[in-house]
Design a protein around this motif. Structure first.
Motif, PDB file in Angstrom:
ATOM      1  N   HIS A 184       0.849  -1.205   0.000  1.00 55.93           N
ATOM      2  CA  HIS A 184       0.000   0.000   0.000  1.00 55.93           C
ATOM      3  C   HIS A 184       0.874   1.239   0.000  1.00 55.93           C
ATOM      4  N   PHE A 185       0.591   2.152  -0.943  1.00 51.03           N
ATOM      5  CA  PHE A 185       1.391   3.364  -1.096  1.00 51.03           C
ATOM      6  C   PHE A 185       0.720   4.544  -0.405  1.00 51.03           C
ATOM      7  N   ASP A 186       1.542   5.354   0.206  1.00 49.41           N
ATOM      8  CA  ASP A 186       1.121   6.618   0.814  1.00 49.41           C
ATOM      9  C   ASP A 186       1.937   7.726   0.146  1.00 49.41           C
ATOM     10  N   THR A 187       1.269   8.634  -0.541  1.00 50.06           N
ATOM     11  CA  THR A 187       1.983   9.699  -1.263  1.00 50.06           C
ATOM     12  C   THR A 187       1.665  11.072  -0.692  1.00 50.06           C
ATOM     13  N   THR A 188       1.249  11.113   0.570  1.00 51.36           N
ATOM     14  CA  THR A 188       0.819  12.372   1.175  1.00 51.36           C
ATOM     15  C   THR A 188       1.898  13.452   1.083  1.00 51.36           C
ATOM     16  N   SER A 189       3.114  13.132   1.516  1.00 54.32           N
ATOM     17  CA  SER A 189       4.203  14.103   1.445  1.00 54.32           C
ATOM     18  C   SER A 189       5.286  13.650   0.474  1.00 54.32           C
ATOM     19  N   LYS A 190       5.479  12.359   0.391  1.00 53.50           N
ATOM     20  CA  LYS A 190       6.400  11.739  -0.569  1.00 53.50           C
ATOM     21  C   LYS A 190       5.957  10.289  -0.702  1.00 53.50           C
ATOM     22  N   ILE A 191       6.578   9.576  -1.585  1.00 50.92           N
ATOM     23  CA  ILE A 191       6.156   8.195  -1.821  1.00 50.92           C
ATOM     24  C   ILE A 191       6.764   7.282  -0.755  1.00 50.92           C
ATOM     25  N   GLU A 192       5.896   6.657   0.002  1.00 50.50           N
ATOM     26  CA  GLU A 192       6.256   5.648   0.984  1.00 50.50           C
ATOM     27  C   GLU A 192       5.305   4.467   0.804  1.00 50.50           C
ATOM     28  N   PHE A 193       5.677   3.316   1.345  1.00 50.49           N
ATOM     29  CA  PHE A 193       4.746   2.188   1.232  1.00 50.49           C
ATOM     30  C   PHE A 193       4.932   1.220   2.380  1.00 50.49           C
ATOM     31  N   GLY A 194       3.889   0.433   2.589  1.00 55.93           N
ATOM     32  CA  GLY A 194       3.915  -0.603   3.606  1.00 55.93           C
ATOM     33  C   GLY A 194       3.647  -1.960   2.978  1.00 55.93           C
ATOM     34  N   PHE A 195       4.345  -2.971   3.472  1.00 54.18           N
ATOM     35  CA  PHE A 195       4.198  -4.353   2.988  1.00 54.18           C
ATOM     36  C   PHE A 195       3.403  -5.118   4.038  1.00 54.18           C
ATOM     37  N   SER A 196       2.262  -5.666   3.650  1.00 53.05           N
ATOM     38  CA  SER A 196       1.442  -6.401   4.615  1.00 53.05           C
ATOM     39  C   SER A 196       1.211  -7.824   4.137  1.00 53.05           C
ATOM     40  N   HIS A 197       1.113  -8.732   5.088  1.00 56.00           N
ATOM     41  CA  HIS A 197       0.896 -10.150   4.778  1.00 56.00           C
ATOM     42  C   HIS A 197      -0.331 -10.637   5.525  1.00 56.00           C
ATOM     43  N   GLU A 198      -1.160 -11.384   4.812  1.00 55.83           N
ATOM     44  CA  GLU A 198      -2.344 -12.003   5.408  1.00 55.83           C
ATOM     45  C   GLU A 198      -2.016 -13.451   5.736  1.00 55.83           C
ATOM     46  N   PHE A 199      -2.537 -13.929   6.867  1.00 54.73           N
ATOM     47  CA  PHE A 199      -2.380 -15.326   7.268  1.00 54.73           C
ATOM     48  C   PHE A 199      -3.738 -16.013   7.191  1.00 54.73           C
ATOM     49  N   PRO A 200      -4.124 -16.532   6.032  1.00 60.75           N
ATOM     50  CA  PRO A 200      -5.443 -17.158   5.920  1.00 60.75           C
ATOM     51  C   PRO A 200      -5.561 -18.370   6.843  1.00 60.75           C
ATOM     52  N   ALA A 201      -6.744 -18.562   7.380  1.00 63.93           N
ATOM     53  CA  ALA A 201      -6.952 -19.674   8.311  1.00 63.93           C
ATOM     54  C   ALA A 201      -6.693 -21.013   7.634  1.00 63.93           C
ATOM     55  N   MET A 202      -6.996 -21.098   6.331  1.00 64.06           N
ATOM     56  CA  MET A 202      -6.845 -22.363   5.613  1.00 64.06           C
ATOM     57  C   MET A 202      -5.385 -22.761   5.421  1.00 64.06           C
ATOM     58  N   ASN A 203      -4.478 -21.779   5.529  1.00 66.59           N
ATOM     59  CA  ASN A 203      -3.087 -22.006   5.155  1.00 66.59           C
ATOM     60  C   ASN A 203      -2.268 -22.385   6.377  1.00 66.59           C
ATOM     61  N   GLN A 204      -1.630 -23.543   6.323  1.00 67.97           N
ATOM     62  CA  GLN A 204      -0.822 -24.001   7.444  1.00 67.97           C
ATOM     63  C   GLN A 204       0.491 -23.228   7.566  1.00 67.97           C
ATOM     64  N   ASN A 205       0.905 -22.581   6.497  1.00 68.87           N
ATOM     65  CA  ASN A 205       2.127 -21.786   6.535  1.00 68.87           C
ATOM     66  C   ASN A 205       1.818 -20.424   7.144  1.00 68.87           C
ATOM     67  N   LYS A 206       2.278 -20.194   8.330  1.00 69.60           N
ATOM     68  CA  LYS A 206       1.978 -18.962   9.067  1.00 69.60           C
ATOM     69  C   LYS A 206       3.181 -18.016   9.107  1.00 69.60           C
ATOM     70  N   GLU A 207       4.056 -18.125   8.120  1.00 66.59           N
ATOM     71  CA  GLU A 207       5.257 -17.304   8.127  1.00 66.59           C
ATOM     72  C   GLU A 207       5.417 -16.528   6.823  1.00 66.59           C
ATOM     73  N   TYR A 208       6.014 -15.372   6.955  1.00 65.70           N
ATOM     74  CA  TYR A 208       6.567 -14.669   5.805  1.00 65.70           C
ATOM     75  C   TYR A 208       7.855 -13.994   6.270  1.00 65.70           C
ATOM     76  N   GLY A 209       8.599 -13.464   5.330  1.00 63.64           N
ATOM     77  CA  GLY A 209       9.847 -12.838   5.741  1.00 63.64           C
ATOM     78  C   GLY A 209      10.664 -12.401   4.548  1.00 63.64           C
ATOM     79  N   PHE A 210      11.885 -11.971   4.822  1.00 66.26           N
ATOM     80  CA  PHE A 210      12.719 -11.359   3.795  1.00 66.26           C
ATOM     81  C   PHE A 210      14.178 -11.718   4.006  1.00 66.26           C
ATOM     82  N   ARG A 211      14.918 -11.630   2.926  1.00 65.28           N
ATOM     83  CA  ARG A 211      16.352 -11.454   3.003  1.00 65.28           C
ATOM     84  C   ARG A 211      16.619  -9.983   2.687  1.00 65.28           C
TER      85      ARG A 211
END
Length: 769
Positions: A184-211
């Motif tokens: 999701h992008f926020d351009t109020t003063s400059k371009i910034e963004f947030g990365f969000s992850h959903e954990f669906p109940a059906m999905n046994q994988n409850k992790e996300y992450g980064f290098r």
């Protein structure tokens, strides 16, 4: 006030180079590194209460993620190069570990449904949106375009990373879980963004992450980091390796991509109208009326009106001929066409087919029968069958070849075009072209229709038992809100059945285009009978494309080209120029707008306006989608020698007014095949321009396509003069500006491209179209 928990982990990285995956295949070890590439030494600090991360390199400290609102922290543990903690209120657990070349970050749900991290702010960004974009954080065009925009990560990002550019270095986030992510992008003063992850109940994988990597502020080095990652995962496969499995892939080298529109089995020129006029009040005409009324979406009213007009006048005008030809071609596709009361003078070949039983005929045999029946009934009022549609198909292909287009990928908008005219498919093969149908398993309609056969399936249970249910319990609607979307995990039997049916009589298709499967459009299916995760959805798409490629020996392409498909597909449409602003009503709905791109359908089977109409483009979209100042070859720097990518079919090389030259330069600089839509009229009108470009571009592409793109540079302050390099001896300099540019004491003419190969060079001047 609580004491802020700051943990600083410091580790010095050894400057090193990856040699590929631990498996150590020869191909992986052969990957060349760009000059001066190295992994950077860095340290990091983290505040667990706000999940704010800082990176420090060479004494320069930058924020890698902005602080979240303070959260309660528990179970904080740290040792050597590791740290972990819990957010008990948010039900999230975090673990960070410094590896040799990167910071490894894992975020696990212990009950959370969704979590947003990181929140990003940087001076500028390198994002793999399509081929790749450079986005300054205060740019007025991008701020307007991204205002309150939310992108699905797996769809909008062709590769699984994003890059933050700071004054002294860049930070590269590689996402380890590409599913259920939004940006999701926020351009109020400059371009910034947030990365969000959903954990669906059906999905046994409850992790996300980064290098998280640190590197030079250079797209070549950024791309190399990601390429190393793909290599490590064993997910990289070159075109040369693919060509060992299917040598026909080599036919893509130097090949423009051409959609050939010839939907008519019989054309106006194949009919002797004075003779036909005498037969327009018999049983056949009445039967055509009945078939149109019962099986055509448009019905029979227009045809009936024209027949009445023709029977009361001495001539047949252009409009009337057109309506009659359309009607005949529509009914020639129908299983119901044969009627023993209408067709009483039948040749031997048709009798053999009828004896098999109409329901037992392949689609190709059905068309053969129906053409024979029509010829037997109309006799000398029409040409011999082998002449039907020849000028618009076989003759056009021959003219292309004789004009100098020695290699081409030819796509048919529908497999029926080929089955109705198998001689055309055979001719394409003999000329050395690739030729294949458009196919799709994206949507299904409740009622089968020849007018939309990709959404029709023999298995009638699929509509109720194999379609996708959203989290709200409602079925997901299909393309253009028609029908429903199919669950890919339940389609393979229908894929096999359809492909087998198309190929049953041995029609020599050697390529196949599968719509949507490389776009990253994945779904969680909440249907209780077949709960499916996005990852399962993706794997099923790969499996069906792999089946067509391996079992049917087809050169497979798809829409998009997002890199999870790179091991399976050989080419992709839409990554270089994607669909431009789908939701703009001036382009899609307002037919009076100068920007209206045109409708999807052409009654005569010629190129629809959606693909042939030349249109201008709004200033904002011109900057966002086409302005070279924002373009980066991120995808090509990773996959130039693995996947051949070009424009989306809605935005072919000639579609945009006054931008033909600019796009021609782009096709050289980024090693991109031109894409055209042709029927006889389009070919006659644009032949000289197409042939001129292809004769220049094709030899270059044949040399560049199996090489790695190893270099990219911005040569001018306005970013409109750029260069790319392919291995050591092949270099392209393109001047997109309106002014000449001096490069290495040479003048690069405005709107021109220069190709350097060793000590030689070739200059391609603007076409001025």
């Amino acid at each position: 006030m609580k004491k802020v928990l700051i943990v600083s982990l410091v580790i010095t990285l050894v400057v090193t180079f990856f040699t590929g995956c631990a498996k150590g295949s020869p191909q992986q070890k052969a990957i060349k590194k760009p000059a001066n590439f190295k992994f950077s030494n860095f340290t990091f600090d983290v505040d667990p209460e706000t999940f704010e991360v800082f990176i420090e390199k060479d004494g320069v400290k930058e924020r890698a993620s902005m602080p979240l609102p303070k959260m309660k922290v528990s179970d904080l543990k740290k040792e050597n190069n590791k740290i972990s903690w819990n957010y008990p209120d948010e039900k999230v657990k975090v673990k960070m570990e410094k590896k040799e070349n990167y910071l490894d970050i894992d975020i696990k749900s212990t009950g959370a449904k969704q979590f947003e991290w990181p929140k990003i702010s940087a001076d500028s960004y390198m994002l793999p949106l399509g081929e790749g974009k450079f986005i300054p954080n205060n740019d007025k065009y991008w701020r307007e375009f991204l205002k309150d925009e939310t992108l699905t990560f797996s769809e909008s990002f062709s590769m699984r990373f994003f890059t933050l550019n700071m004054p002294k270095y860049s930070m590269v986030y590689i996402a380890k879980n590409m599913f259920n992510d939004k940006i999701h992008f926020d351009t109020t003063s400059k371009i910034e963004f947030g990365f969000s992850h959903e954990f669906p109940a059906m999905n046994q994988n409850k992790e996300y992450g980064f290098r998280l990597y640190v590197t030079n502020n250079d797209p070549v080095h950024v791309a190399q980091i990601y390429k190393n990652y793909i290599q490590e995962k064993g997910e990289f496969k070159t075109l040369k390796e693919k060509a060992k499995e299917n040598p026909n892939i080599k036919k893509l080298y130097g090949a423009p991509h051409i959609y050939l529109w010839n939907d008519e089995a019989i054309t106006e020129e194949n009919i002797h109208w004075n003779q036909l006029k005498q037969q327009l009040n018999g049983k056949l005409v009445q039967w055509i009326k009945e078939l149109l009324s019962n099986y055509s979406e448009d019905g029979s009213n227009e045809f009936e009106d024209v027949i009445l007009q023709v029977n009361s006048q001495e001539y047949i005008d252009k409009y009337q001929k057109n309506v009659i030809v359309i009607a005949i071609n529509q009914v020639l596709k129908l299983e119901q066409f044969y009627n023993e009361q209408v067709f009483q003078h039948i040749d031997a070949d048709s009798k053999k087919l009828i004896k098999k039983g109409i329901g037992n005929l392949s689609e190709q045999e059905l068309y053969e029968l129906n053409k024979g029946l029509l010829k037997d009934e109309l006799k000398d009022s029409v040409d011999e069958i082998e002449m039907w549609g020849k000028k618009e198909s076989t003759d056009l292909l021959d003219d292309m070849y004789e004009s100098g287009i020695e290699q081409a990928w030819v796509g048919l908008p529908n497999w029926a075009n080929g089955l109705m005219n198998p001689d055309m498919v055979q001719e394409a093969n003999q000329l050395g072209y690739l030729i294949g149908p458009y196919d799709s398993y994206h949507s299904i309609h409740q009622k089968t229709s020849k007018d939309w056969n990709t959404a029709s399936f023999k298995d009638e249970t699929l509509y109720d038992q194999a379609t996708i249910t959203g989290e709200n319990g409602e079925k997901i609607k299909g393309f253009l809100k028609r029908g429903r979307k199919l669950n890919p995990t339940l389609t393979l039997p229908s894929v096999k059945q359809r492909v087998d049916d198309i190929l049953r009589e041995g029609i020599p298709f050697n390529s196949w285009f599968v719509d949507c499967d490389a776009t990253g459009e994945f779904y969680d299916d909440y249907s209780p009978e077949h709960i499916t995760t996005q990852e399962q959805d993706m794997k099923a798409r790969l499996k069906r494309m792999d089946y067509i490629a391996k079992e049917k020996h087809m050169v497979v392409g798809s829409e998009g080209g997002n890199d999870y498909t790179s091991n399976v597909i050989a080419f992709a449409h839409g990554l270089e120029t994607p669909v431009i602003k789908w939701g703009d009503p001036d382009m899609r709905e307002n037919k009076n707008s100068p920007y209206y791109v045109g409708g999807y359908w052409s009654q005569k089977g010629t190129v629809p306006e959606r693909y042939s109409k030349r249109v201008p483009i709004k200033e904002l979209y011109k900057h966002i989608y086409l302005d070279p100042a924002y373009s980066l070859p991120l995808y090509k720097l990773v996959y130039n020698d693995s996947v051949i990518t070009t424009h989306h079919w809605e935005w072919g090389s000639l579609k945009i007014k006054v931008m033909v030259d600019e796009r021609r330069l782009y096709e050289f600089l980024y090693n991109v095949p031109p894409l055209y839509h042709l029927d006889k009229q389009e070919w006659d009108e644009n032949k000289d321009m197409i042939v001129s470009h292809v004769k220049d571009w094709s030899p270059f592409h044949r040399k560049a396509v199996t090489k790695q793109m190893t270099g990219f540079k911005i040569l001018s302050k306005n970013r409109l003069v750029q260069s790319t390099e392919f291995d050591k001896n092949l270099k392209v300099v393109a001047n997109f500006s309106d002014k000449d540019f001096i490069y290495n004491n040479e003048t690069i003419q405005a709107k021109s491209v220069v190709i350097y190969e060793g000590n030689s060079k070739k200059v391609y001047e603007p076409l001025n179209n």
